[in-house]
Scaffold this active site. Structure first.
Site, PDB file in Angstrom:
ATOM      1  N   ASN A   1      91.238  48.579  24.655  1.00  0.00           N
ATOM      2  CA  ASN A   1      92.628  49.032  24.690  1.00  0.00           C
ATOM      3  C   ASN A   1      92.810  50.371  25.393  1.00  0.00           C
ATOM      4  O   ASN A   1      93.935  50.775  25.674  1.00  0.00           O
ATOM      5  CB  ASN A   1      93.224  49.044  23.277  1.00  0.00           C
ATOM      6  CG  ASN A   1      93.421  47.617  22.768  1.00  0.00           C
ATOM      7  OD1 ASN A   1      93.349  46.669  23.548  1.00  0.00           O
ATOM      8  ND2 ASN A   1      93.669  47.463  21.481  1.00  0.00           N
TER       9      ASN A   1
ATOM     10  N   PRO B   1     108.657  41.958  21.133  1.00  0.00           N
ATOM     11  CA  PRO B   1     109.576  42.270  22.226  1.00  0.00           C
ATOM     12  C   PRO B   1     109.075  43.440  23.075  1.00  0.00           C
ATOM     13  O   PRO B   1     108.145  44.148  22.664  1.00  0.00           O
ATOM     14  CB  PRO B   1     110.866  42.643  21.500  1.00  0.00           C
ATOM     15  CG  PRO B   1     110.453  43.057  20.139  1.00  0.00           C
ATOM     16  CD  PRO B   1     109.185  42.327  19.817  1.00  0.00           C
ATOM     17  N   ILE B   2     109.711  43.654  24.241  1.00  0.00           N
ATOM     18  CA  ILE B   2     109.351  44.818  25.079  1.00  0.00           C
ATOM     19  C   ILE B   2     110.594  45.676  25.337  1.00  0.00           C
ATOM     20  O   ILE B   2     110.693  46.355  26.351  1.00  0.00           O
ATOM     21  CB  ILE B   2     108.673  44.391  26.397  1.00  0.00           C
ATOM     22  CG1 ILE B   2     109.533  43.374  27.163  1.00  0.00           C
ATOM     23  CG2 ILE B   2     107.283  43.847  26.162  1.00  0.00           C
ATOM     24  CD1 ILE B   2     109.059  43.169  28.598  1.00  0.00           C
ATOM     25  N   ASP B   3     111.541  45.606  24.390  1.00  0.00           N
ATOM     26  CA  ASP B   3     112.796  46.343  24.581  1.00  0.00           C
ATOM     27  C   ASP B   3     112.593  47.855  24.689  1.00  0.00           C
ATOM     28  O   ASP B   3     113.282  48.524  25.462  1.00  0.00           O
ATOM     29  CB  ASP B   3     113.800  45.997  23.461  1.00  0.00           C
ATOM     30  CG  ASP B   3     113.193  46.092  22.066  1.00  0.00           C
ATOM     31  OD1 ASP B   3     111.953  46.019  21.940  1.00  0.00           O
ATOM     32  OD2 ASP B   3     113.957  46.250  21.095  1.00  0.00           O
TER      33      ASP B   3
ATOM     34  N   ASP C   1      94.587  46.219  13.788  1.00  0.00           N
ATOM     35  CA  ASP C   1      93.547  45.460  14.490  1.00  0.00           C
ATOM     36  C   ASP C   1      92.278  45.267  13.660  1.00  0.00           C
ATOM     37  O   ASP C   1      91.347  44.591  14.105  1.00  0.00           O
ATOM     38  CB  ASP C   1      93.186  46.149  15.819  1.00  0.00           C
ATOM     39  CG  ASP C   1      94.305  46.037  16.842  1.00  0.00           C
ATOM     40  OD1 ASP C   1      95.262  45.271  16.603  1.00  0.00           O
ATOM     41  OD2 ASP C   1      94.224  46.720  17.877  1.00  0.00           O
TER      42      ASP C   1
END
Ligand code: EPZ
Length: 419
Positions: free
Chosen positions: A23, A122-124, A305
């Site tokens: 990441n 979402p990617i708002d 995670d």
């Protein structure tokens, strides 16, 4: 390869070197687009998500060479501003390339990103942040088109401390005129790592690791050679393998300073943990203690995670445990697979809580990896189970873990691919 058969032969006595952080590597690869020169990243894990990121960089026109874990990106020329849909749908992190492309070329086009199914993703926040920087964002059907006629710095307050949105906006802000301030920014180590790379490139970034980050855009960026840290989630996964199988494991290149919440929970479960520099040694207790309540949270809290990987280990504890997921809306899809191995886990109707009944010895059977960390939980379960476990849809796990069969053998287990 789709299916792996795993059998364990008892307690672990092993030493391992932890792979580089997935990441952190993904946004750092995207950052290479900011610069028309050369970016060299060392210690990059050779996993599927990294291959996807390299595929995106090549599709955009950069030259990428890979030698072992060193990735060299020469981004003299960007020949295309659209990220190919095939790559976008493979992983969530492909969305981070939008911010880097905006900084470099002022435009970017892509379909919505895919990735692990963990509930709604979402990617708002990303798109609203681009708007705040002065970009025009057009959405039609599945396609996202972002364009700027010169971005300018802005104050952007994230509604939630999203890791991906913080990274995307850091990258985009590097191309904006003036200073951008991200408030309620994510504090994850991956943000610190990306910011360190940007600073080495010559971008002025202040406050990474806190919830307020300031970036001064349009710096003259320079060639850089940068080493990735070890992967804190992969390190935690191998510690939990040892907890489930018993024995002792010693990890080198573990980012110990970024693993405190995981190590603290392992301690509560009775593990004996010793750390020195980037080395962590864990000895499993004879009896694993339950954890009455554990809640996932953004860093420095207990990482979402890691929660799947604790489920099989807590199934063998001397009592019941409870895990509450607060980051994603649906991250207990692994439970039904663990139940096939003999676990008894009750998930609340709103999908936020799992009550794990302890005292269960898991047994091997055929199971399917539903996502990356759920798949890692199945490896941990298999390493403590009686009999063979066959894990299907193994590609989910290969997105984040390097040379898995070899690692299982190093831990003393048998691993063989079924074709
Ligand atoms: C990153 O995902 C990680 N992925 C995830 O790791 C990790 O689980 C997650 O951060 C949280 O730590 C990578 O770094 C590649 P978020 P990301 O944006 O950035 C909501 C793994 O297994 N949200 O911090 O996608 C979202 O729905 C992966 O390695 C919005 O509502 O996570 C979620 O509930 C899986 N709108 C919460 O925020 C947005 O625009 C946190 O998501 C963005 C996010």
């Amino acid at each position: 390869m789709g299916r792996l058969r795993i059998r364990n032969h008892g307690k672990i006595q092993a030493e391992l070197r932890v792979q580089g952080s997935k990441n952190s590597s993904l946004p750092c690869l995207a950052a290479a687009l900011l610069h028309s020169g050369t970016t060299v990243l060392d210690g990059v894990p050779m996993i599927e998500d990294v291959r996807t990121a390299i595929g995106i960089l090549r599709a955009l026109g950069t030259q990428v060479t890979v030698e072992g874990s060193r990735v060299t990106v020469c981004a003299h020329e960007i020949t295309c501003t659209e990220i190919p849909p095939g790559f976008m749908r493979k992983m969530r992190s492909s969305v981070i390339f939008l911010g880097a492309m905006l900084a470099r070329t002022g435009e970017a086009k892509a379909v919505y990103p895919g990735g692990c199914v963990l509930g709604s993703r979402p990617i708002d926040f990303h798109l609203e942040g681009f708007r705040r920087l002065g970009c025009e964002v057009n959405l039609r059907e599945e396609i996202i088109e972002v364009r700027s006629c010169g971005m300018s710095g802005a104050v952007i307050r994230l509604p939630f401390s999203s890791v991906g949105a913080t990274e995307n906006l850091l990258l985009a802000a590097a191309g904006a005129q003036g200073t951008t301030v991200i408030e309620n920014a994510a504090r994850e180590p991956e943000i610190v790592e990306l910011s360190r790379l940007l600073m080495r490139m010559g971008v002025d970034v202040r406050g990474a690791g806190t919830s307020r980050i300031a970036i001064c855009g349009r710096a003259a960026v320079r060639d850089v050679c940068f080493s990735m840290s070890g992967d804190r989630i992969v390190a935690g996964t191998w510690l939990l393998c040892c907890m489930n199988a018993g024995g002792t494991i010693c990890l080198e290149r573990a980012p110990v300073q970024w693993m405190q919440s995981t190590l603290e929970v392992l301690g509560r479960m009775g593990a004996v943990i010793r750390t020195e520099g980037m080395v962590v040694e864990c000895s499993a207790p004879e009896r694993i203690l339950p954890v009455s309540y554990l809640e996932t949270a953004p860093y420095p809290g207990f990482p979402t995670d890691m929660q799947s990987q604790f489920l099989p280990v807590l199934s063998g504890a001397q009592g019941d445990s409870c895990i509450c997921e607060t980051v994603f809306s649906s991250r207990f899809r692994i439970v039904s697979e663990l139940e096939r191995m003999g676990a008894d886990i009750e998930v609340s109707d709103d999908l936020t809580r799992a009550r794990i009944r302890g005292g269960k010895r898991l047994h091997g059977t055929a199971v399917t990896a539903p996502d990356l960390r759920g798949g890692a939980a199945l490896i941990i379960a298999a390493m403590g189970a009686e009999g063979d476990t066959v894990i299907d849809d193994f590609y989910h796990i290969e997105r984040g873990y390097e040379c898995i069969a070899d690692t299982i053998r190093l831990l003393g287990g048998d691993a063989c691919w079924i074709v």
